[in-house]
Design a protein around this motif. Structure first.
Motif, PDB file in Angstrom:
ATOM      1  N   GLU A 254       0.841  -1.219   0.000  1.00  0.00           N
ATOM      2  CA  GLU A 254       0.000   0.000   0.000  1.00  0.00           C
ATOM      3  C   GLU A 254       0.866   1.255   0.000  1.00  0.00           C
ATOM      4  N   SER A 255       1.954   1.222   0.780  1.00  0.00           N
ATOM      5  CA  SER A 255       2.790   2.424   0.864  1.00  0.00           C
ATOM      6  C   SER A 255       3.418   2.724  -0.497  1.00  0.00           C
ATOM      7  N   TRP A 256       3.721   1.691  -1.274  1.00  0.00           N
ATOM      8  CA  TRP A 256       4.290   1.925  -2.606  1.00  0.00           C
ATOM      9  C   TRP A 256       3.226   2.342  -3.609  1.00  0.00           C
ATOM     10  N   LYS A 257       1.978   1.921  -3.373  1.00  0.00           N
ATOM     11  CA  LYS A 257       0.908   2.393  -4.272  1.00  0.00           C
ATOM     12  C   LYS A 257       0.799   3.914  -4.168  1.00  0.00           C
ATOM     13  N   GLU A 258       1.054   4.425  -2.969  1.00  0.00           N
ATOM     14  CA  GLU A 258       1.035   5.884  -2.773  1.00  0.00           C
ATOM     15  C   GLU A 258       2.103   6.570  -3.619  1.00  0.00           C
ATOM     16  N   LYS A 259       3.196   5.824  -3.861  1.00  0.00           N
ATOM     17  CA  LYS A 259       4.309   6.422  -4.628  1.00  0.00           C
ATOM     18  C   LYS A 259       4.191   6.079  -6.110  1.00  0.00           C
ATOM     19  N   CYS A 260       2.994   5.740  -6.553  1.00  0.00           N
ATOM     20  CA  CYS A 260       2.756   5.356  -7.946  1.00  0.00           C
ATOM     21  C   CYS A 260       3.398   6.368  -8.913  1.00  0.00           C
ATOM     22  N   PRO A 261       4.216   5.885  -9.847  1.00  0.00           N
ATOM     23  CA  PRO A 261       4.907   6.806 -10.758  1.00  0.00           C
ATOM     24  C   PRO A 261       3.952   7.595 -11.652  1.00  0.00           C
ATOM     25  N   ILE A 262       2.797   7.022 -11.943  1.00  0.00           N
ATOM     26  CA  ILE A 262       1.840   7.731 -12.806  1.00  0.00           C
ATOM     27  C   ILE A 262       1.202   8.888 -12.019  1.00  0.00           C
ATOM     28  N   LYS A 263       0.815   8.581 -10.774  1.00  0.00           N
ATOM     29  CA  LYS A 263       0.233   9.638  -9.914  1.00  0.00           C
ATOM     30  C   LYS A 263       1.217  10.787  -9.735  1.00  0.00           C
ATOM     31  N   ALA A 264       2.477  10.439  -9.470  1.00  0.00           N
ATOM     32  CA  ALA A 264       3.501  11.464  -9.218  1.00  0.00           C
ATOM     33  C   ALA A 264       3.714  12.326 -10.465  1.00  0.00           C
ATOM     34  N   PHE A 265       3.722  11.695 -11.625  1.00  0.00           N
ATOM     35  CA  PHE A 265       3.955  12.441 -12.871  1.00  0.00           C
ATOM     36  C   PHE A 265       2.763  13.360 -13.148  1.00  0.00           C
ATOM     37  N   ARG A 266       1.585  12.853 -12.875  1.00  0.00           N
ATOM     38  CA  ARG A 266       0.375  13.650 -13.083  1.00  0.00           C
ATOM     39  C   ARG A 266       0.427  14.936 -12.239  1.00  0.00           C
ATOM     40  N   MET A 267       0.800  14.742 -10.981  1.00  0.00           N
ATOM     41  CA  MET A 267       0.875  15.891 -10.077  1.00  0.00           C
ATOM     42  C   MET A 267       1.882  16.918 -10.609  1.00  0.00           C
ATOM     43  N   TYR A 268       3.022  16.419 -11.069  1.00  0.00           N
ATOM     44  CA  TYR A 268       4.067  17.311 -11.591  1.00  0.00           C
ATOM     45  C   TYR A 268       3.551  18.097 -12.805  1.00  0.00           C
ATOM     46  N   LEU A 269       2.919  17.397 -13.722  1.00  0.00           N
ATOM     47  CA  LEU A 269       2.472  18.035 -14.965  1.00  0.00           C
ATOM     48  C   LEU A 269       1.404  19.093 -14.704  1.00  0.00           C
ATOM     49  N   ILE A 270       0.549  18.804 -13.709  1.00  0.00           N
ATOM     50  CA  ILE A 270      -0.514  19.769 -13.398  1.00  0.00           C
ATOM     51  C   ILE A 270       0.036  20.952 -12.610  1.00  0.00           C
ATOM     52  N   GLU A 271       0.818  20.653 -11.567  1.00  0.00           N
ATOM     53  CA  GLU A 271       1.358  21.741 -10.735  1.00  0.00           C
ATOM     54  C   GLU A 271       2.211  22.707 -11.542  1.00  0.00           C
ATOM     55  N   ASN A 272       2.905  22.186 -12.550  1.00  0.00           N
ATOM     56  CA  ASN A 272       3.757  23.048 -13.377  1.00  0.00           C
ATOM     57  C   ASN A 272       3.037  23.589 -14.609  1.00  0.00           C
ATOM     58  N   GLU A 273       1.731  23.364 -14.628  1.00  0.00           N
ATOM     59  CA  GLU A 273       0.864  23.872 -15.701  1.00  0.00           C
ATOM     60  C   GLU A 273       1.347  23.483 -17.104  1.00  0.00           C
ATOM     61  N   LEU A 274       1.859  22.266 -17.197  1.00  0.00           N
ATOM     62  CA  LEU A 274       2.323  21.795 -18.510  1.00  0.00           C
ATOM     63  C   LEU A 274       1.163  21.223 -19.313  1.00  0.00           C
ATOM     64  N   PHE A 275       0.228  20.581 -18.585  1.00  0.00           N
ATOM     65  CA  PHE A 275      -0.993  20.073 -19.216  1.00  0.00           C
ATOM     66  C   PHE A 275      -2.139  20.271 -18.237  1.00  0.00           C
ATOM     67  N   THR A 276      -3.353  20.336 -18.765  1.00  0.00           N
ATOM     68  CA  THR A 276      -4.514  20.446 -17.863  1.00  0.00           C
ATOM     69  C   THR A 276      -4.971  19.046 -17.464  1.00  0.00           C
ATOM     70  N   GLU A 277      -5.765  18.994 -16.405  1.00  0.00           N
ATOM     71  CA  GLU A 277      -6.307  17.699 -15.966  1.00  0.00           C
ATOM     72  C   GLU A 277      -7.095  17.058 -17.101  1.00  0.00           C
ATOM     73  N   GLU A 278      -7.852  17.902 -17.821  1.00  0.00           N
ATOM     74  CA  GLU A 278      -8.692  17.383 -18.915  1.00  0.00           C
ATOM     75  C   GLU A 278      -7.840  16.736 -19.993  1.00  0.00           C
ATOM     76  N   GLU A 279      -6.743  17.412 -20.351  1.00  0.00           N
ATOM     77  CA  GLU A 279      -5.870  16.870 -21.402  1.00  0.00           C
ATOM     78  C   GLU A 279      -5.281  15.518 -20.969  1.00  0.00           C
ATOM     79  N   LEU A 280      -4.847  15.467 -19.714  1.00  0.00           N
ATOM     80  CA  LEU A 280      -4.229  14.233 -19.221  1.00  0.00           C
ATOM     81  C   LEU A 280      -5.254  13.102 -19.153  1.00  0.00           C
ATOM     82  N   ASP A 281      -6.457  13.437 -18.678  1.00  0.00           N
ATOM     83  CA  ASP A 281      -7.504  12.402 -18.571  1.00  0.00           C
ATOM     84  C   ASP A 281      -7.904  11.884 -19.946  1.00  0.00           C
ATOM     85  N   LYS A 282      -7.948  12.810 -20.902  1.00  0.00           N
ATOM     86  CA  LYS A 282      -8.343  12.426 -22.260  1.00  0.00           C
ATOM     87  C   LYS A 282      -7.311  11.441 -22.845  1.00  0.00           C
ATOM     88  N   ALA A 283      -6.039  11.736 -22.619  1.00  0.00           N
ATOM     89  CA  ALA A 283      -4.985  10.846 -23.134  1.00  0.00           C
ATOM     90  C   ALA A 283      -5.037   9.490 -22.429  1.00  0.00           C
TER      91      ALA A 283
END
Ligand SMILES: Cc1ncc(C[n+]2csc(CCOP(=O)(O)OP(=O)(O)O)c2C)c(N)n1
Length: 315
Positions: A254-283
Motif C-alpha cells: 500500500e505504501s508503494w501504491k502511494e508512490k505510484c509513478p503515474i500519480k507522481a507524474f500527473r501531479m508534476y504536470l498539473i502543478e507546473n501547468e504543462l498540461f490540464t487535468e482534462e488533457e491528461l484524462d483524455k490521453a
C-alpha cells in the motif's frame, strides 16, 4: 513531445498489464506472464531518452519496455493470446515479445543472458564502425547477482563498448528481498570494479529517469565505454502468475501504491501547468480505449495453424 509520450507510454503499459492480469485470471493466457505494475516509469523514462536506432534488450517483466520501444499493443496482445497476428506470430508469448525491425530484442528466459547478448550487439556496432548507436540492457536486482551479468559488464568495460546497463531494482527477486542476498544493496557500487560510471535514480520519478538516461546515453555514445544506471522502484504486482504475496506485508504494498509513478507524474504536470487535468484524462482514456481495441483485435485473430508449428523455431 517527450513528456506527452512518457505519459501515454506509462498508461498503455499500466492498462495493458491490468488487462493481461484479468485475461490470465480467466484462463485465456497460456504459459506465464510477469507484470511490472508500479515500475512503468523505468522503461518510459529511459527509452524516451534513447534514439530509435539503439538496440534494447528487455526483461521477463518487459511489457512496458516493448511499449516504450514502439511495439503496437495490438500485436502484443495478440502475442499474449497466442494468435497468428502476434508480434512473434503467437509463438513467443508474454516473455518473448520482440521485434528486431525496431531493434527491440525482448527477454531471454535465462537471467543474465540478455546482458551478454547486449555486449554482442555493441561489439557488432563497433566492428561496423557505427557511430551513434548504443546497446541498452534492462535487468533486475536479482539478475545483477548473476555471473553472466558481471562477465558482460567486465567485457563491455575492457573493450569500452557502447553499452548502457539499466538495473530495475524492485527490491525483490521472486520472493527474496535483496538484503537477504546482497551484503551491500547499493547496486551502483557494482560498477566500481569495472571502472564504469554509475548513477542511481528514483525509479518512480519518470523525469529524473529521463534526464539521467539522456546523460548516460551521451556518455556511452561518446565512446568512453559502458555505464550503469540503477533505477530504484517497486513491483506492486506479484512475481508471476501465482504469487500469494506471503513474503511482504499489505502495508508495504500500500505504501508503494502511494508512490505510484503515474500519480507522481500527473501531479508534476498539473502543478507546473504543462498540461490540464482534462488533457491528461483524455490521453489516459485514449490509452484505455487502445487496449480495449487491442484485445478485440487479438480475440478476432486466428490461432496459428498446425502446419506453421515448426516454422520460426530454432533449437
Ligand atoms: C539463470 C536463471 N536463474 C533463475 C531463474 C528463475 N527466475 C526467473 S525470474 C527470477 C527473479 C529475477 O529477479 P530480478 O532479476 O530482480 O527481476 P524481477 O523478477 O524482480 O523483475 C528468477 C530467479 C531464471 N529464469 N534464470
Amino acid at each position: 513531445m517527450i513528456m506527452w509520450q512518457m505519459w501515454i507510454d506509462m498508461h498503455l503499459a499500466r492498462y495493458f498489464e491490468e488487462r493481461v492480469q484479468w485475461l490470465f485470471s480467466k484462463g485465456l493466457v497460456h504459459g506465464t506472464t510477469h507484470l511490472g505494475i508500479g515500475e512503468e516509469a523505468t522503461a518510459a523514462g529511459t527509452i524516451a531518452a534513447m534514439k530509435s536506432q539503439d538496440y534494447v534488450f528487455g526483461t521477463h517483466r518487459g511489457h512496458s519496455q516493448a511499449i516504450a520501444k514502439g511495439i503496437d499493443v495490438k500485436y502484443m496482445m495478440a502475442e499474449i493470446l497466442a494468435r497468428e497476428t502476434g508480434v512473434c506470430k503467437g509463438k513467443g508469448g508474454s516473455m518473448h515479445i520482440a521485434d528486431p525491425d525496431i531493434h527491440y530484442f525482448g527477454a531471454d528466459g535465462v537471467l543474465g543472458a540478455s546482458a551478454v547478448m547486449c555486449v554482442g550487439t555493441a561489439l557488432a556496432t563497433r566492428k561496423r564502425k557505427e557511430e551513434d548507436r548504443i546497446s541498452v540492457v534492462f535487468f533486475g536486482d536479482g539478475t545483477s547477482n548473476e555471473g553472466a551479468t558481471w562477465e558482460a559488464m567486465n567485457l563491455a568495460a575492457v573493450w569500452e563498448l557502447p553499452v548502457l546497463f539499466v538495473c530495475v531494482n524492485n527490491t525483490y527477486g521472486m520472493s527474496t528481498p535483496i538484503q537477504d542476498v546482497m551484503k551491500d544493496t547499493d547496486i551502483a557500487k557494482r560498477a566500481y570494479p569495472f571502472g564504469m560510471p554509475a548513477k542511481t535514480v528514483d525509479g518512480n520519478n519518470v523525469l529524473e529517469i529521463y534526464h539521467a538516461s539522456v546523460e548516460a546515453r551521451k556518455y556511452v555514445a561518446s565512446g568512453k565505454g559502458p555505464m550503469l544506471l540503477v533505477e530504484n522502484t517497486y513491483r506492486i504486482s506479484g512475481h508471476s502468475k501465482s504469487d500469494g504475496n506471503l513474503y511482504r506485508t499489505k502495508e508495504e504494498i500500500e505504501s508503494w501504491k502511494e508512490k505510484c509513478p503515474i500519480k507522481a507524474f500527473r501531479m508534476y504536470l498539473i502543478e507546473n501547468e504543462l498540461f490540464t487535468e482534462e488533457e491528461l484524462d483524455k490521453a489516459a482514456k485514449a490509452a484505455a480505449d487502445e487496449i480495449e481495441q487491442a484485445e478485440e483485435f487479438a480475440k478476432a485473430s486466428p490461432e496459428p495453424s498446425f502446419d506453421d508449428l515448426m516454422n520460426d523455431v530454432y533449437a
